[in-house]
Design an enzyme around this catalytic site. Sequence first.
Site, PDB file in Angstrom:
ATOM      1  N   ARG A  46      -2.210 -20.019   1.787  1.00  0.00           N
ATOM      2  CA  ARG A  46      -1.633 -18.849   2.467  1.00  0.00           C
ATOM      3  C   ARG A  46      -0.137 -19.016   2.710  1.00  0.00           C
ATOM      4  O   ARG A  46       0.579 -18.068   2.968  1.00  0.00           O
ATOM      5  CB  ARG A  46      -2.383 -18.574   3.779  1.00  0.00           C
ATOM      6  CG  ARG A  46      -1.988 -17.270   4.423  1.00  0.00           C
ATOM      7  CD  ARG A  46      -2.895 -16.730   5.538  1.00  0.00           C
ATOM      8  NE  ARG A  46      -3.929 -17.604   6.011  1.00  0.00           N
ATOM      9  CZ  ARG A  46      -3.749 -18.536   6.974  1.00  0.00           C
ATOM     10  NH1 ARG A  46      -2.575 -18.702   7.527  1.00  0.00           N
ATOM     11  NH2 ARG A  46      -4.769 -19.296   7.348  1.00  0.00           N
ATOM     12  N   TYR A  97       7.683   7.929   1.621  1.00  0.00           N
ATOM     13  CA  TYR A  97       6.385   7.707   0.976  1.00  0.00           C
ATOM     14  C   TYR A  97       5.265   7.993   1.980  1.00  0.00           C
ATOM     15  O   TYR A  97       5.327   7.579   3.131  1.00  0.00           O
ATOM     16  CB  TYR A  97       6.317   6.267   0.468  1.00  0.00           C
ATOM     17  CG  TYR A  97       4.949   5.881  -0.024  1.00  0.00           C
ATOM     18  CD1 TYR A  97       4.432   6.439  -1.178  1.00  0.00           C
ATOM     19  CD2 TYR A  97       4.177   4.965   0.669  1.00  0.00           C
ATOM     20  CE1 TYR A  97       3.173   6.095  -1.626  1.00  0.00           C
ATOM     21  CE2 TYR A  97       2.916   4.612   0.230  1.00  0.00           C
ATOM     22  CZ  TYR A  97       2.421   5.186  -0.928  1.00  0.00           C
ATOM     23  OH  TYR A  97       1.172   4.842  -1.358  1.00  0.00           O
ATOM     24  N   ASP A 168      13.592   1.175   1.318  1.00  0.00           N
ATOM     25  CA  ASP A 168      12.529   1.126   0.322  1.00  0.00           C
ATOM     26  C   ASP A 168      13.167   1.472  -1.026  1.00  0.00           C
ATOM     27  O   ASP A 168      13.554   2.611  -1.268  1.00  0.00           O
ATOM     28  CB  ASP A 168      11.418   2.124   0.692  1.00  0.00           C
ATOM     29  CG  ASP A 168      10.229   2.060  -0.269  1.00  0.00           C
ATOM     30  OD1 ASP A 168      10.428   1.666  -1.440  1.00  0.00           O
ATOM     31  OD2 ASP A 168       9.120   2.430   0.150  1.00  0.00           O
ATOM     32  N   LYS A 193       4.750  -0.569  -8.735  1.00  0.00           N
ATOM     33  CA  LYS A 193       5.316   0.517  -9.536  1.00  0.00           C
ATOM     34  C   LYS A 193       6.156  -0.038 -10.689  1.00  0.00           C
ATOM     35  O   LYS A 193       5.608  -0.646 -11.581  1.00  0.00           O
ATOM     36  CB  LYS A 193       6.105   1.460  -8.626  1.00  0.00           C
ATOM     37  CG  LYS A 193       5.367   1.843  -7.323  1.00  0.00           C
ATOM     38  CD  LYS A 193       4.156   2.727  -7.545  1.00  0.00           C
ATOM     39  CE  LYS A 193       3.268   2.851  -6.318  1.00  0.00           C
ATOM     40  NZ  LYS A 193       3.932   3.323  -5.093  1.00  0.00           N
TER      41      LYS A 193
HETATM   42  C1  LIG Z   1       3.627   3.245  -3.749  1.00  0.00           C
HETATM   43  C2  LIG Z   1       4.735   3.154  -2.785  1.00  0.00           C
HETATM   44  C3  LIG Z   1       4.626   2.377  -1.622  1.00  0.00           C
HETATM   45  C4  LIG Z   1       3.351   1.642  -1.272  1.00  0.00           C
HETATM   46  O1  LIG Z   1       3.102   0.578  -2.129  1.00  0.00           O
HETATM   47  P1  LIG Z   1       1.606   0.048  -2.477  1.00  0.00           P
HETATM   48  O2  LIG Z   1       1.902  -1.049  -3.447  1.00  0.00           O
HETATM   49  O3  LIG Z   1       0.851   1.201  -3.044  1.00  0.00           O
HETATM   50  O4  LIG Z   1       1.019  -0.424  -1.201  1.00  0.00           O
HETATM   51  C5  LIG Z   1       5.725   2.311  -0.789  1.00  0.00           C
HETATM   52  N1  LIG Z   1       6.854   2.997  -1.040  1.00  0.00           N
HETATM   53  C6  LIG Z   1       6.994   3.769  -2.132  1.00  0.00           C
HETATM   54  C7  LIG Z   1       8.266   4.505  -2.355  1.00  0.00           C
HETATM   55  C8  LIG Z   1       5.949   3.880  -3.035  1.00  0.00           C
HETATM   56  O5  LIG Z   1       6.086   4.671  -4.119  1.00  0.00           O
END
Ligand SMILES: *Cc1c(COP(=O)(O)O)cnc(C)c1O
Length: 355
Positions: A46, A97, A168, A193
């Site tokens: 961990r 998001y 983000d 992504k």
């Molecule tokens: C998909 C996404 C998230 C969340 O990420 P996960 O890997 O699905 O938990 C956060 N911010 C943005 C802009 C996203 O497109």
Amino acid sequence: MPEKPLRPATIAVTAGRPKAEPDAPLNVPITMASTYVAGGDTEYGRYGNPTWTAFEEALGGLEGGRCLSFASGLAAVATVFDLVGQGQTVVAPRHSYNGTIMQLADLESRGRITARLVDVTDTDAFVAACEDASLVWLESPTNPALEIADIPTIRAAAHEAGAYVAVDNTFATPLAQRPLEMDVDLVVHSATKYIAGHSDALMGAIITRDDELFGVLKNRRDLIGAVPGTLEAYLALRGLRTMHLRVERAEVNAKELVRRLEEHPAIDEVRYPGFGGIVAIVLGQGAMAADLLTRKTSLWVHCTSLGGVESTFERRRRWNSEASSIPDALVRMSVGIEDVDDLWDDLRTALDDLV
Ligand SMILES: *Cc1c(COP(=O)(O)O)cnc(C)c1O
């Protein structure tokens, strides 16, 4: 002599590789280990893993800071929100998001924080909202409205107020935008992504230049355990190696599709921030037409998520939790790296049927 800093494509390909020596593997292997022989720095699965470390070196190198990987993007988001003290205020774009907005609503409903959601394109209003904040959250471009934030102006106002600033950077990727160079404190990614890029792994990350914050966040990760799987870290690093090529091709395709979509009579509005592979279209004939479109194509796959090599799309308001200020007939398109003429033929055939 100081080493010359490497450019992003070179970092993407080379960072995190094992030392080049005879018979060493060129790339980091998948290390499956829940525990390590006592007496070293890691001790337990961990607390660390060599495959995570390789991924963290590569993404940290691209963003220009120290990286911690997480089980998902939202695990990384939650870890940042956990920095906010009891009863303090978080300012965030109203079109952040959806999962981020839901986390803020959840924290607020339990009396943990106050969430202030503001239109991020209204810089004056956003700056005013920062006054007594303890965390200012930014997302630029936003998902799925594709709005752009004035990061330097908001960053300055937030720091003036003594707040941390987190960005983000999932949509922009470090290839288009490096927020740490704009002096923000934290960058967050859904590595699910563009970074992993093949729609086959969930992972998240936080990157910072602040060693104290890094230590606090590492402690949170050690304690809460929202750590990535080793296979996921391997896949995300494998994906990251070609991110610059994938993003470049997706952007070329997206720009061409934007040009063609703008001419199509079934479409009222095309939103594109000018870079990247995400496009949003608003269908003139409403939500039913948008739903029809997502069922009529053969190459474009109807599904959520984005940033993979495959072209996918969805009507965002099919999710009840999506902000009601997002148009009902908005379809978010994640443009992939297929041949753009095939993508267009598939789309145009479906769109033509709608007029
Ligand atoms: C998909 C996404 C998230 C969340 O990420 P996960 O890997 O699905 O938990 C956060 N911010 C943005 C802009 C996203 O497109």
